[in-house]
Design a protein around this motif. Structure first.
Motif, PDB file in Angstrom:
ATOM      1  N   LYS A  13       0.836  -1.208   0.000  1.00  0.00           N
ATOM      2  CA  LYS A  13       0.000   0.000   0.000  1.00  0.00           C
ATOM      3  C   LYS A  13       0.871   1.258   0.000  1.00  0.00           C
ATOM      4  N   PRO A  14       1.673   1.452  -1.046  1.00  0.00           N
ATOM      5  CA  PRO A  14       2.608   2.592  -1.005  1.00  0.00           C
ATOM      6  C   PRO A  14       1.894   3.937  -0.888  1.00  0.00           C
ATOM      7  N   LEU A  15       0.761   4.079  -1.561  1.00  0.00           N
ATOM      8  CA  LEU A  15       0.109   5.398  -1.541  1.00  0.00           C
ATOM      9  C   LEU A  15      -0.349   5.755  -0.136  1.00  0.00           C
ATOM     10  N   ALA A  16      -0.869   4.758   0.579  1.00  0.00           N
ATOM     11  CA  ALA A  16      -1.311   5.016   1.963  1.00  0.00           C
ATOM     12  C   ALA A  16      -0.123   5.473   2.809  1.00  0.00           C
ATOM     13  N   TYR A  17       1.049   4.895   2.552  1.00  0.00           N
ATOM     14  CA  TYR A  17       2.232   5.269   3.328  1.00  0.00           C
ATOM     15  C   TYR A  17       2.712   6.677   2.989  1.00  0.00           C
ATOM     16  N   PHE A  18       2.735   7.001   1.688  1.00  0.00           N
ATOM     17  CA  PHE A  18       3.155   8.366   1.328  1.00  0.00           C
ATOM     18  C   PHE A  18       2.154   9.378   1.865  1.00  0.00           C
ATOM     19  N   GLN A  19       0.874   9.043   1.722  1.00  0.00           N
ATOM     20  CA  GLN A  19      -0.162   9.961   2.208  1.00  0.00           C
ATOM     21  C   GLN A  19      -0.018  10.184   3.708  1.00  0.00           C
ATOM     22  N   ASN A  20       0.066   9.094   4.448  1.00  0.00           N
ATOM     23  CA  ASN A  20       0.058   9.250   5.910  1.00  0.00           C
ATOM     24  C   ASN A  20       1.377   9.823   6.427  1.00  0.00           C
ATOM     25  N   ASN A  21       2.495   9.281   5.961  1.00  0.00           N
ATOM     26  CA  ASN A  21       3.771   9.671   6.563  1.00  0.00           C
ATOM     27  C   ASN A  21       4.266  11.012   6.044  1.00  0.00           C
ATOM     28  N   VAL A  22       4.188  11.205   4.733  1.00  0.00           N
ATOM     29  CA  VAL A  22       4.653  12.474   4.166  1.00  0.00           C
ATOM     30  C   VAL A  22       3.552  13.527   4.317  1.00  0.00           C
ATOM     31  N   GLN A  27      13.020   9.058   4.242  1.00  0.00           N
ATOM     32  CA  GLN A  27      13.996   9.877   3.499  1.00  0.00           C
ATOM     33  C   GLN A  27      13.339  11.154   2.981  1.00  0.00           C
ATOM     34  N   MET A  28      12.121  11.010   2.466  1.00  0.00           N
ATOM     35  CA  MET A  28      11.426  12.193   1.933  1.00  0.00           C
ATOM     36  C   MET A  28      11.145  13.205   3.047  1.00  0.00           C
ATOM     37  N   CYS A  29      10.708  12.709   4.189  1.00  0.00           N
ATOM     38  CA  CYS A  29      10.417  13.621   5.306  1.00  0.00           C
ATOM     39  C   CYS A  29      11.700  14.346   5.738  1.00  0.00           C
ATOM     40  N   GLU A  30      12.792  13.611   5.793  1.00  0.00           N
ATOM     41  CA  GLU A  30      14.070  14.264   6.137  1.00  0.00           C
ATOM     42  C   GLU A  30      14.400  15.345   5.111  1.00  0.00           C
TER      43      GLU A  30
END
Ligand code: NAD
Ligand code: WQD
Length: 340
Positions: free
Chosen positions: A94-103, A156-159
């Motif tokens: 579920k990559p999109l859920a992870y990008f949505q939630n974390n980023v 990495q993106m958040c950093e």
């Protein structure tokens, strides 16, 4: 008392940090949507602290609701942002859920911090940003490698977002990025700890659940690595020590000592193999653990542990609890759990 918003404060590391903050004289305020935590953690916190911790049941991606938290709380000295999804395997599904939630949640938080003039952020990063390192131990200057999962990429993106923000003209938000190694253990009271929903992916909950009879046996993923006994090497840090690192980071920001963006490894500086963890657990509990050796797990880094020098020198942070004691607390916690 200075208020610190703790997103994900009902989670594993967040709940221990809430205890450490309160004990250090701060007023922690939890913001959590309980997507990966249970209400019972609040009872544990109440029992440990002898007081109610304020809680907002809010999804950090819901900007209007999150804005309501800032409005309701008034003056906030800083934010610790734990809220994220963290299951590596699930992130592949579920990559999109992870990008949505974390980023996504970090972006919402940063916009609200700017809106309300809250300028101190401590962010949960991970040693996963190093990928498979070329040399050990890893320092904060060790180059990051392409992430092996969407989860790792979100960190990495958040950093990157926080580093870019620190360069923006007029930016006032200061960030401390804490790169955790492998947190383990529970509060010594056994009243809060790690609560994996379903079958655990992480080693220590799998070990304690096996010892408790919830799982048939542990599989040691790979014994043919180039390590002292062939199993993977990790830096297992006691969760109470990790919690304390957050308090030290918050204090550094409030003392005005922090630069715009700072990065610290938070580990013990020592590596242990999977088989050492198993043997140490057996010693702590005095009973053999059912395990077998199996094939390597896809995506596993053969060995990683921290160079913890910067945290020691700059933050004055050192771990205090060793592997044995940490595993003893994990076992105590497990024994208080019921198999739901
Ligand atoms: P956890 O799942 O126990 O805690 C995260 C908490 O955040 C949960 O209570 C969950 O309900 C909450 N949450 C998730 N998304 C949310 C949202 N959108 N809004 C509000 N609340 C939300 O995980 P943890 O082990 O305590 O990890 C905390 C942080 O540390 C995470 O950012 C994780 O990626 C990072 N981290 C964890 C480890 C580890 O091994 N546990 C290692 C390195 C980094
Ligand atoms: C530890 C070791 C496994 C289970 C993960 C994330 C990382 C970070 C921490 C968030 C490995 C072995 C495990 C089992 C086993 N999280 N193992 N049998 O993989 O080091 O790190 O959590 O940022 O990003 O990837 O932790 O606890 O899953 O595994 O042999 O049943 O235990 O192979 O060597 P990992 P883990």
């Amino acid at each position: 008392m200075k208020k610190i918003l703790v997103t994900g404060g009902a989670g594993y590391i967040g709940s221990h940090t809430v205890v450490a903050l309160q004990e250090a004289g701060f007023q922690p305020v939890i913001v959590d949507d309980f997507s990966n935590s249970r209400e019972s953690v609040l009872e544990g916190l109440r029992a440990i602290l002898g007081t109610e911790v304020p809680v907002h049941r809010v999804d950090c991606n819901d900007k209007a609701a999150f804005r309501g938290v800032f409005e309701a709380e008034g003056e906030v000295a800083g934010v610790i942002h734990f809220a994220a999804f963290k299951a590596v395997g699930e992130s592949v599904q579920k990559p999109l859920a992870y990008f949505q939630n974390n980023v996504g949640s970090l972006l919402v938080l940063l916009e609200l911090m700017q809106e309300f003039g809250v300028n101190n952020l401590v962010f949960s990063s991970s040693c996963t940003v190093y990928g498979v390192p070329d040399a050990l131990p890893v320092t904060e200057e060790t180059p990051t490698k392409p992430a092996s999962s969407p989860y790792g990429r979100t960190k990495q993106m958040c950093e990157d977002i926080l580093r870019d923000l620190s360069q923006a003209p007029g930016n006032e938000v200061k960030s401390i990025l804490l790169r955790y190694f492998n947190p383990i253990g529970a509060h010594p009271s056994g009243k809060i700890g790690e609560l994996p929903l379903g079958v655990p992916n992480n080693l220590v909950p799998f070990v304690t659940q096996t010892a408790a009879g919830w799982r048939e046996e542990l599989t040691v993923y790979g014994t043919d690595y180039d390590t002292p006994d062939g199993s993977c090497v990790r830096d297992y840090i006691y969760v109470g020590d990790l919690a304390r690192a957050h308090v030290v980071a918050v204090q550094r920001q409030l003392d005005g000592k922090a630069a715009d963006v700072e990065t610290f490894n938070v580990g013990t500086g020592q590596g242990n193999t999977v088989l050492e963890v198993v043997k140490t657990f057996e010693k702590v509990t005095g009973q053999p653990l059912r395990y077998r050796t199996g094939p390597r797990r896809a995506g596993d880094v053969p060995a990683i542990y921290a160079d913890a020098t910067r945290a020691a020198e700059v933050l004055g942070f050192r771990t205090e609890v060793g592997l044995e004691e940490a595993l003893a607390t994990a076992w105590r916690w497990q024994q208080n759990l019921t198999n739901e």
